[in-house]
Design a protein around this motif. Structure first.
Motif, PDB file in Angstrom:
ATOM      1  N   GLU A 224      -2.655  61.214   6.228  1.00 54.27           N
ATOM      2  CA  GLU A 224      -3.925  61.935   6.146  1.00 54.27           C
ATOM      3  C   GLU A 224      -3.906  62.935   5.001  1.00 54.27           C
ATOM      4  O   GLU A 224      -4.896  63.067   4.261  1.00 54.27           O
ATOM      5  CB  GLU A 224      -4.186  62.647   7.474  1.00 54.27           C
TER       6      GLU A 224
ATOM      7  N   ALA B 163      -7.227  55.855   9.824  1.00 56.70           N
ATOM      8  CA  ALA B 163      -7.722  55.668  11.187  1.00 56.70           C
ATOM      9  C   ALA B 163      -7.321  56.865  12.042  1.00 56.70           C
ATOM     10  O   ALA B 163      -6.249  57.448  11.841  1.00 56.70           O
ATOM     11  CB  ALA B 163      -7.140  54.389  11.788  1.00 56.70           C
ATOM     12  N   PRO B 164      -8.166  57.264  12.987  1.00 53.40           N
ATOM     13  CA  PRO B 164      -7.798  58.385  13.861  1.00 53.40           C
ATOM     14  C   PRO B 164      -6.659  57.988  14.795  1.00 53.40           C
ATOM     15  O   PRO B 164      -6.452  56.801  15.060  1.00 53.40           O
ATOM     16  CB  PRO B 164      -9.092  58.651  14.646  1.00 53.40           C
TER      17      PRO B 164
ATOM     18  N   TRP C  81     -14.468  60.728  11.404  1.00 50.92           N
ATOM     19  CA  TRP C  81     -13.974  59.902  12.516  1.00 50.92           C
ATOM     20  C   TRP C  81     -15.033  59.777  13.602  1.00 50.92           C
ATOM     21  O   TRP C  81     -15.240  58.710  14.171  1.00 50.92           O
ATOM     22  CB  TRP C  81     -12.705  60.512  13.096  1.00 50.92           C
TER      23      TRP C  81
ATOM     24  N   GLN D 146     -17.927  57.633  12.195  1.00 52.04           N
ATOM     25  CA  GLN D 146     -17.509  56.244  12.012  1.00 52.04           C
ATOM     26  C   GLN D 146     -17.456  55.511  13.348  1.00 52.04           C
ATOM     27  O   GLN D 146     -17.856  54.338  13.442  1.00 52.04           O
ATOM     28  CB  GLN D 146     -16.135  56.212  11.332  1.00 52.04           C
TER      29      GLN D 146
ATOM     30  N   LEU E 152     -11.516  65.306   8.428  1.00 50.99           N
ATOM     31  CA  LEU E 152     -11.304  63.983   9.013  1.00 50.99           C
ATOM     32  C   LEU E 152     -11.983  63.852  10.371  1.00 50.99           C
ATOM     33  O   LEU E 152     -12.492  62.782  10.705  1.00 50.99           O
ATOM     34  CB  LEU E 152      -9.801  63.708   9.160  1.00 50.99           C
TER      35      LEU E 152
END
Length: 409
Positions: free
Chosen positions: A203, A186-187, A66, A69, A62
């Motif tokens: 997650e 979303a982080p 992240w 992105q 992830l």
């Protein structure tokens, strides 16, 4: 001595210790002195697709998207895209080192000067698991980011026109404009200034679902759904083995027998090198390991083992297994079937191993090159093949902890 690696427990110090041990023995498995890597990796990719022996923690699956992105959302241009991505990955080292769980941090020793970034390690796995949608290599993705922006702009224009007509564009067109899966969580608001390896339940569910969709027939997929952490050294040892599918059991049986038989070839190789070096202590240690191996191998299983089926299961799964490799494996197995205890006195069996290494290494062969022999560390590839299982256990444990984490209201 055979290494023992147990399941990573909940304590960060214990996890740190186990990962450190893993790093020591990882090299012993991954060093491919006799050219067996293509068979090993064929098994590993079928059992645990998207994984590798240099992946450390699951949340990097992830962290990487992240970071990228965020750069895409800022529309960072091609001229500085790779540079900024590189900086963000290096900047992530310190927040992870400041967390309570430092096991598996990329750059733990080197800090921001780390040579290999997590993105390069996880890039392939991100694609296999369907988290990364862009089909490009990492370097090509960097170079073509402006093109990706233009395609995305064109897609928005198409959507606007379609909406004006009361139509909609199809899913494939929409997905073609994405680099990362649209359901990527979303982080946290604090990322990347603060980061740790603890997956949230959302997650963990996302990653589990990606594995289920992208690799539905793999053992990895089954384990993410049905099995709890287990204290085992190899993928054929979990207590839940009885619940595995017949296909997985067959694959694991062949993987186990391949590991058992080829371990003897590697030990023979090390014994011959130790003798060349006139290193009596090493010769004695490797001979002891060889004796333990001959005493423990499942000879009846090996004698009834279908080598034809071994190749049916491994050839044509993304790895080139050459006729020379197949011939070496089959000849070595035949020697074992005749008399495993006579292998160290069987000149034909000894020369089979010696010729194999010489063919692969050429002028760098330790049998030919005195300097290469002198630089030999005494142990080459002596760990049994377990097909990335130690790394997979860490990833599965991270997933399990996330799936069972109570979310804060």
């Amino acid at each position: 001595m055979v290494s023992n690696l147990t399941w990573i427990d909940h304590d960060s110090k214990a996890r740190e210790r186990t990962l450190r041990i893993l790093s020591l023995f990882q090299e012993k498995e991954s060093r491919d002195e006799l050219g067996l890597g293509s068979v090993r990796d064929s098994f590993a990719d079928q059992l645990f697709p998207g994984t590798s022996t240099i992946q450390t923690r699951l949340r990097y699956m992830l962290f990487v998207p992240w970071i990228y992105q965020a750069l895409e959302e800022k529309r960072v241009p091609v001229e500085s895209f790779a540079i900024q991505a590189d900086k963000l990955e290096r900047d992530l080292v310190q927040p992870l080192m400041d967390s309570d769980d430092q096991a598996g941090v990329f750059g733990k020793t080197a800090g921001k000067k780390l040579k290999r970034l997590p993105s390069s390690v996880y890039w392939a796995g991100l694609g296999v698991w369907g988290i990364r949608l862009t089909p490009f290599s990492q370097d090509e993705y960097h170079r073509r980011i402006n093109e990706i922006y233009r395609r995305r702009d064109a897609l928005k224009a198409l959507e606007k026109d379609a909406k004006a007509r009361g139509d909609d564009i199809d899913v494939e067109q929409r997905m073609a404009g994405l680099s990362w899966h649209p359901r990527l969580p979303a982080p946290p608001d604090s990322f990347p200034a603060k980061a740790d390896f603890a997956l949230s339940r959302e997650e963990a569910e996302f990653i589990r679902d990606r594995i289920q969709v992208s690799c539905p027939n793999s053992l990895l997929s089954f384990l993410t759904l049905h099995c709890e952490p287990a204290d085992t050294n190899a993928p054929w040892e979990p207590p839940d083995y009885g619940s595995f599918s017949d296909e997985h059991k067959e694959l694991l049986t062949h993987a186990r027998l391949f590991s058992e038989t080829m371990h003897g070839a590697v030990l023979s190789y090390n014994i011959q090198l130790a003798q060349l070096r006139n290193h009596e202590d090493l010769v004695a240690k490797h001979r002891k390991s060889f004796s333990e191996w001959t005493a423990s191998i499942p000879l009846d299983e090996i004698r009834s083992w279908s080598i034809k089926r071994l190749w049916e299961l491994t050839v044509g799964h993304g790895h080139t297994i050459t006729p020379q490799t197949r011939s070496f494996v089959q000849q070595w197995i035949e020697h074992i079937r005749k008399s495993p205890k006579a292998l160290l006195s069987n000149a034909e069996a000894l020369n089979l191993v010696k010729r194999r290494e010489m063919k692969l290494k050429g002028t760098r062969s330790r049998f030919r090159n005195q300097r290469a022999l002198e630089q030999w560390g005494g142990y080459s590839g002596v760990g049994k093949l377990v097909y990335r299982w130690p790394n997979v256990k860490v990833l599965l444990n991270d997933l399990y902890q996330g799936m069972n984490r109570e979310e804060k209201c």
